[in-house]
Design a protein around this motif. Structure first.
Motif, PDB file in Angstrom:
ATOM      1  N   SER A 490       0.818  -1.209   0.000  1.00 51.41           N
ATOM      2  CA  SER A 490       0.000   0.000   0.000  1.00 51.41           C
ATOM      3  C   SER A 490       0.856   1.266   0.000  1.00 51.41           C
ATOM      4  N   ARG A 491       0.281   2.340  -0.554  1.00 50.11           N
ATOM      5  CA  ARG A 491       0.955   3.638  -0.539  1.00 50.11           C
ATOM      6  C   ARG A 491       0.480   4.493   0.640  1.00 50.11           C
ATOM      7  N   LYS A 492      -0.520   4.011   1.366  1.00 51.01           N
ATOM      8  CA  LYS A 492      -1.032   4.745   2.521  1.00 51.01           C
ATOM      9  C   LYS A 492      -0.076   4.640   3.692  1.00 51.01           C
ATOM     10  N   GLU A 493      -0.273   5.548   4.658  1.00 52.47           N
ATOM     11  CA  GLU A 493       0.407   5.427   5.941  1.00 52.47           C
ATOM     12  C   GLU A 493      -0.578   4.861   6.955  1.00 52.47           C
ATOM     13  N   PHE A 494      -0.073   4.006   7.847  1.00 51.45           N
ATOM     14  CA  PHE A 494      -0.951   3.323   8.788  1.00 51.45           C
ATOM     15  C   PHE A 494      -0.502   3.554  10.230  1.00 51.45           C
ATOM     16  N   ALA A 495      -1.505   3.557  11.110  1.00 54.03           N
ATOM     17  CA  ALA A 495      -1.259   3.549  12.554  1.00 54.03           C
ATOM     18  C   ALA A 495      -1.785   2.225  13.080  1.00 54.03           C
ATOM     19  N   LEU A 496      -0.938   1.429  13.720  1.00 53.37           N
ATOM     20  CA  LEU A 496      -1.310   0.090  14.181  1.00 53.37           C
ATOM     21  C   LEU A 496      -1.444   0.057  15.696  1.00 53.37           C
ATOM     22  N   ASP A 497      -2.492  -0.614  16.163  1.00 55.91           N
ATOM     23  CA  ASP A 497      -2.640  -0.885  17.592  1.00 55.91           C
ATOM     24  C   ASP A 497      -2.474  -2.383  17.795  1.00 55.91           C
ATOM     25  N   LEU A 498      -1.351  -2.780  18.379  1.00 51.33           N
ATOM     26  CA  LEU A 498      -0.998  -4.196  18.536  1.00 51.33           C
ATOM     27  C   LEU A 498      -0.976  -4.611  20.004  1.00 51.33           C
ATOM     28  N   ARG A 499      -1.684  -3.883  20.839  1.00 50.09           N
ATOM     29  CA  ARG A 499      -1.690  -4.203  22.268  1.00 50.09           C
ATOM     30  C   ARG A 499      -2.465  -5.490  22.538  1.00 50.09           C
ATOM     31  N   ASN A 500      -1.941  -6.264  23.479  1.00 51.03           N
ATOM     32  CA  ASN A 500      -2.593  -7.512  23.915  1.00 51.03           C
ATOM     33  C   ASN A 500      -2.888  -8.452  22.748  1.00 51.03           C
ATOM     34  N   THR A 501      -1.952  -8.576  21.834  1.00 48.42           N
ATOM     35  CA  THR A 501      -2.116  -9.478  20.694  1.00 48.42           C
ATOM     36  C   THR A 501      -1.213 -10.706  20.791  1.00 48.42           C
ATOM     37  N   SER A 502      -0.327 -10.730  21.779  1.00 44.83           N
ATOM     38  CA  SER A 502       0.660 -11.813  21.912  1.00 44.83           C
ATOM     39  C   SER A 502       1.538 -11.941  20.680  1.00 44.83           C
ATOM     40  N   ILE A 503       1.723 -10.862  19.953  1.00 46.63           N
ATOM     41  CA  ILE A 503       2.592 -10.882  18.778  1.00 46.63           C
ATOM     42  C   ILE A 503       4.020 -11.166  19.225  1.00 46.63           C
ATOM     43  N   ASP A 504       4.721 -12.005  18.471  1.00 46.59           N
ATOM     44  CA  ASP A 504       6.098 -12.307  18.864  1.00 46.59           C
ATOM     45  C   ASP A 504       7.026 -11.168  18.421  1.00 46.59           C
ATOM     46  N   ILE A 505       8.220 -11.176  18.961  1.00 44.03           N
ATOM     47  CA  ILE A 505       9.153 -10.076  18.723  1.00 44.03           C
ATOM     48  C   ILE A 505       9.497  -9.942  17.244  1.00 44.03           C
ATOM     49  N   GLN A 506       9.664 -11.076  16.570  1.00 41.85           N
ATOM     50  CA  GLN A 506       9.989 -11.033  15.143  1.00 41.85           C
ATOM     51  C   GLN A 506       8.858 -10.389  14.356  1.00 41.85           C
ATOM     52  N   GLY A 507       7.612 -10.764  14.698  1.00 40.07           N
ATOM     53  CA  GLY A 507       6.459 -10.186  14.012  1.00 40.07           C
ATOM     54  C   GLY A 507       6.335  -8.698  14.260  1.00 40.07           C
ATOM     55  N   LEU A 508       6.570  -8.289  15.507  1.00 38.70           N
ATOM     56  CA  LEU A 508       6.522  -6.866  15.848  1.00 38.70           C
ATOM     57  C   LEU A 508       7.590  -6.093  15.072  1.00 38.70           C
ATOM     58  N   LYS A 509       8.750  -6.700  14.964  1.00 33.99           N
ATOM     59  CA  LYS A 509       9.851  -6.079  14.216  1.00 33.99           C
ATOM     60  C   LYS A 509       9.481  -5.893  12.744  1.00 33.99           C
ATOM     61  N   TYR A 510       8.854  -6.928  12.146  1.00 33.05           N
ATOM     62  CA  TYR A 510       8.456  -6.850  10.739  1.00 33.05           C
ATOM     63  C   TYR A 510       7.474  -5.703  10.500  1.00 33.05           C
ATOM     64  N   LEU A 511       6.445  -5.597  11.345  1.00 32.90           N
ATOM     65  CA  LEU A 511       5.403  -4.591  11.128  1.00 32.90           C
ATOM     66  C   LEU A 511       5.907  -3.181  11.421  1.00 32.90           C
ATOM     67  N   VAL A 512       6.636  -3.040  12.516  1.00 34.28           N
ATOM     68  CA  VAL A 512       7.149  -1.725  12.899  1.00 34.28           C
ATOM     69  C   VAL A 512       8.162  -1.225  11.880  1.00 34.28           C
ATOM     70  N   GLY A 513       8.866  -2.154  11.250  1.00 36.36           N
ATOM     71  CA  GLY A 513       9.900  -1.774  10.290  1.00 36.36           C
ATOM     72  C   GLY A 513       9.375  -1.313   8.943  1.00 36.36           C
ATOM     73  N   LEU A 514       8.057  -1.503   8.687  1.00 35.27           N
ATOM     74  CA  LEU A 514       7.501  -1.056   7.411  1.00 35.27           C
ATOM     75  C   LEU A 514       7.547   0.470   7.316  1.00 35.27           C
ATOM     76  N   LYS A 515       7.980   0.979   6.176  1.00 33.59           N
ATOM     77  CA  LYS A 515       8.136   2.430   6.014  1.00 33.59           C
ATOM     78  C   LYS A 515       6.807   3.164   6.118  1.00 33.59           C
TER      79      LYS A 515
END
Length: 768
Positions: A490-515
């Protein structure tokens, strides 16, 4: 392979409430708080299909047979597939001592002993969700449930309602669905199996190929296919991927399918290769029959059927030969004593795949009717929710029209397949994706990923909201992968709320690292662990970017862990400042989210309220922009005079504080005096609430003295305390010297109404 099975028994577990991952030993499963020794104890183990619930149960039974769990003299383990048939009835004695195990002598005496010593009995019901009609379990059961013939539903209801074996321990395994709690309102302990970490996935693959010439190539190949590697968090999926990888490498190939649908189509092809003789038609018919049975059983929430209901002996041999079926024994009937045999699908995922295949192969299924079997129509319309992978496989199969093997299974021509694809495209095009709840959105993204259709990817990226909240929704590694795949297109900018999702560190790194992820919220513990990981690997670029994207405001502390995590965040900020200075040689402001926190709510309740608040006070100075501090909670924090004293000492550091809510905190005159002394140092304070405390006239007098010195104050709420007319008069007198104050709310049951009405007439700023 044995070592791989052993790994499946050692899984990571997760608390549903805090969703905080923690390693849990099997010996801890039956640890229940003291005081419940004589009560029936209900323990629920949740986990998606294939996560290892049944293996865990088997290991518990094995441990018990080796002398562990000595508190139990009897352990009974039941598979719901075997006992949940609605037409079957059992006597409790027969269920325990005939179906499960049959003593050679003394069964009557043993049963009497069990009835007299229920605390020594562990009953395990594996696959609780298999009892699909239990949602409407009866309030009552048979008159004498220990002796009468009852359905398994009635027996289970009697156990839960403590009418049968009151004081025993019940262990239920189920998939994570709300209906477990509809059936069992009182659960003493809940454990959720969340699967393998990335390191455990690598270890699994390594052990699977141990001693194989493909050991190194296999791990490399699986990790190169990130989507398949993400699915390896599930033990059963990991086994399927390893099996396929082994077959591919043996053929000299170096590629794996890109979707789950293609993986299972390839698995079927490995078992039944394309042939050019007379067996082609036979195999095609057998697979179509298998698909029809998968779907029909799935509609009934079943995976097993009796042998006499199978179409033919040849079909049964076909399904058993290729590993789609496994032999299965139904329990003996209480009256006839006859044992019945049947077959069950070897795996839940296999049944899902063939269920989806049926929807495509069945002639009665029209193009438009296919879309109703996708799980993202309206919330009210869900034709099924048991075969939960069918929508993904169905979408994937619709876009595999060019696969030669799939074409050999289907009699459709290319035009028919294209028509079905267009039907799906039109259907998804009409969906209001921006109104989807997080669960439905994730399911849609999985289905679109399985199609690998660029048109669908483009469509969904255009329809996505810029603010995507997954608050409280469990995000598995495959969920993260498909979400990442869509967002990065996507060309949009996003704000993500990932609280209380039990996301693993690798997954958090992948999503946060998106430009194009401009900001994110995540559980503080996960965020701190991510930053520590990035700091350890010296990924300073992403470390800096992620700290700038992180949002904390507003923050609400509900548990002691929230306060500890916030404290860790402040400590992390100090490390970050030092780290960035060392790396770049220039000063750093630390974590912007800490600096910019404006609203902080505290709601720990009376048990941990004071303890948690004293710890919170230690770090308040780290939030220079804090404007709103709210200590009012429905459960009442009860920080008392000690908490107020501690808070007052840090007032000079809270230069931006505009609103201070100390309502319902058991503050007395002692606390009010400490508070009054320090209040003038809050130079920006506009609103102060002391609603519903225990402040009397002495406290009111001290507050009245300092009001003129609080030039910024606009509203003071001191109603529902114990102030009399004397204290009210003192506050009113002080109010005359405070033209800046706009409202004084001071109704108290101890102030005579006439007095309060008179004071209000003297100054209209007084509210009642």
């Amino acid at each position: 392979k044995n070592s791989v099975k052993a790994m499946e028994k050692e899984l990571v577990t997760c608390s549903l409430q805090g969703r905080e991952k923690t390693a849990l030993k099997r010996s801890q499963i039956f640890q229940i708080p003291r005081g419940k020794e004589l009560e029936t104890k209900v323990i629920v183990v949740l986990g998606k299909a294939g996560m290892g619930k049944s293996i865990l149960v088997q290991k518990i039974c094995q441990d018990w047979s080796n002398g562990e769990f000595s508190q139990f003299e009897f352990v009974f383990w039941f598979d719901y597939k075997q006992i949940s048939s609605p037409e079957k009835q059992y006597r409790l004695k027969d269920l325990l001592l005939e179906f499960f195990v049959k003593p050679q002598v003394g069964s009557k005496e043993i049963f009497e002993y069990i009835l007299q010593n229920p605390a020594k009995v562990l009953l395990i019901f594996d696959g609780f969700d298999g009892l699909h009609d239990h949602e409407n379990s009866p309030r009552g059961s048979a008159n004498q449930p220990e002796k009468d013939l009852c359905s398994i539903k009635e027996i289970l209801s009697g156990l839960i309602q403590k009418k049968i074996l009151s004081g025993c321990t019940l262990l239920l395994t189920a998939r994570p669905k709300d209906k477990v709690y509809q059936c069992v309102s009182k659960v003493d302990k809940t454990i959720e199996i969340v699967g393998f970490s990335p390191q455990q996935r690598e270890l699994y693959v390594t052990k699977y190929f141990e001693g194989s010439p493909y050991c190194d190539d296999a791990l490399k190949l699986v990790k190169e296919h990130e989507y398949l590697f993400s699915h390896c968090y599930s033990p059963v999926m990991c086994r399927f991927v390893c099996f396929l990888c082994e077959a591919v490498l043996e053929m000299g190939d170096k590629s794996l399918p890109s979707t789950l649908t293609a993986v299972f189509l390839k698995l079927v092809q490995q078992k039944i290769p394309m042939q050019k003789d007379v067996t082609v038609m036979q195999n095609q018919e057998s697979l179509a029959t298998l698909a029809r049975i998968a779907w029909c059983l799935g509609e009934k929430h079943q995976s097993a059927m009796k042998s006499d209901l199978l179409p033919s002996k040849e079909f049964k041999e076909f399904a058993l030969k290729y590993g789609f079926f496994l032999p299965f024994a139904f329990p003996k009937h209480s009256d006839t004593g006859q044992e019945e045999f049947g077959s069950t699908f070897s795996d839940f995922v296999i049944q899902n795949f063939f269920g989806a295949l049926h929807l495509l192969l069945a002639e009665e299924m029209k193009d438009k009717s296919l879309t109703k079997y996708l799980s993202f129509p309206s919330k009210k319309k869900k034709p099924f929710n048991w075969l939960d992978l069918v929508p993904r496989f169905l979408a994937g199969l619709l876009f595999l029209q060019d696969d030669p093997y799939f074409c050999s299974l289907s009699n459709e021509d290319a035009k028919q397949s294209t028509k079905k694809q267009k039907t799906l495209l039109k259907y998804i095009g009409r969906l209001q994706i921006n109104e989807f709840c997080p669960e439905r959105l994730l399911e849609l993204l999985h289905c679109i990923y399985e199609t690998q259709s660029n048109d669908l990817f483009q469509h969904v990226t255009l329809k996505l909201k810029p603010d995507l909240s997954f608050l409280g929704v469990l995000l598995t590694p495959p969920d993260v992968h498909v979400l990442r795949s869509v967002l990065e297109r996507s060309r949009k900018e996003f704000a993500l709320d990932l609280r209380n999702t039990s996301i693993d560190i690798q997954g958090l790194k992948y999503l946060v690292g998106l430009k194009n992820v401009a900001s994110f919220r995540a559980s503080l513990g996960d965020t701190v662990r991510l930053w520590e990981s990035l700091k350890r690997t010296k990924d300073y670029k992403l470390l800096k970017a992620s700290t700038e994207k992180f949002i904390l405001d507003p923050f609400k502390a509900k548990t002691m862990k929230d306060v500890c995590d916030l404290s860790d965040l402040v400590e992390m900020q100090e490390k970050m400042i030092s780290c960035m200075q060392d790396v770049s040689g220039c000063s750093s402001c630390g974590i912007p989210a800490v600096k910019n926190l404006r609203k902080l709510e505290f709601a720990l309740g009376p048990v941990c309220g004071l303890q948690g608040f004293l710890k919170l006070v230690e770090i308040l100075a780290a939030f220079p922009s804090l404007q709103h501090l709210d200590l009012d909670a429905l459960s009442e924090n009860g920080i008392g005079d000690e908490g107020v004293k501690s808070l007052s000492e840090v007032f000079p550091t809270l230069t931006s504080l505009e609103t201070l809510n100390l309502s319902q905190n058991k503050i007395t005159d002692v606390g009010a005096e400490k508070l009054a002394t320090a209040l003038p140092s809050l130079s920006s304070l506009k609103t102060l609430s002391l609603y519903n405390n225990n402040i009397c006239d002495f406290g009111a007098e001290n507050l009245a003295k300092v009001l003129p010195a609080m030039a910024s104050l606009r509203v003071l709420d001191i109603q529902y305390n114990k102030i009399t007319g004397v204290g009210a008069q003192q506050l009113t007198d002080s109010l005359r010297k405070c033209p800046h104050i706009k409202n004084l709310v001071m109704w108290n049951p101890t102030i005579p109404y006439g007095v309060l009405e008179h004071l209000q007439q003297l100054d209209s700023r007084i509210s009642v």
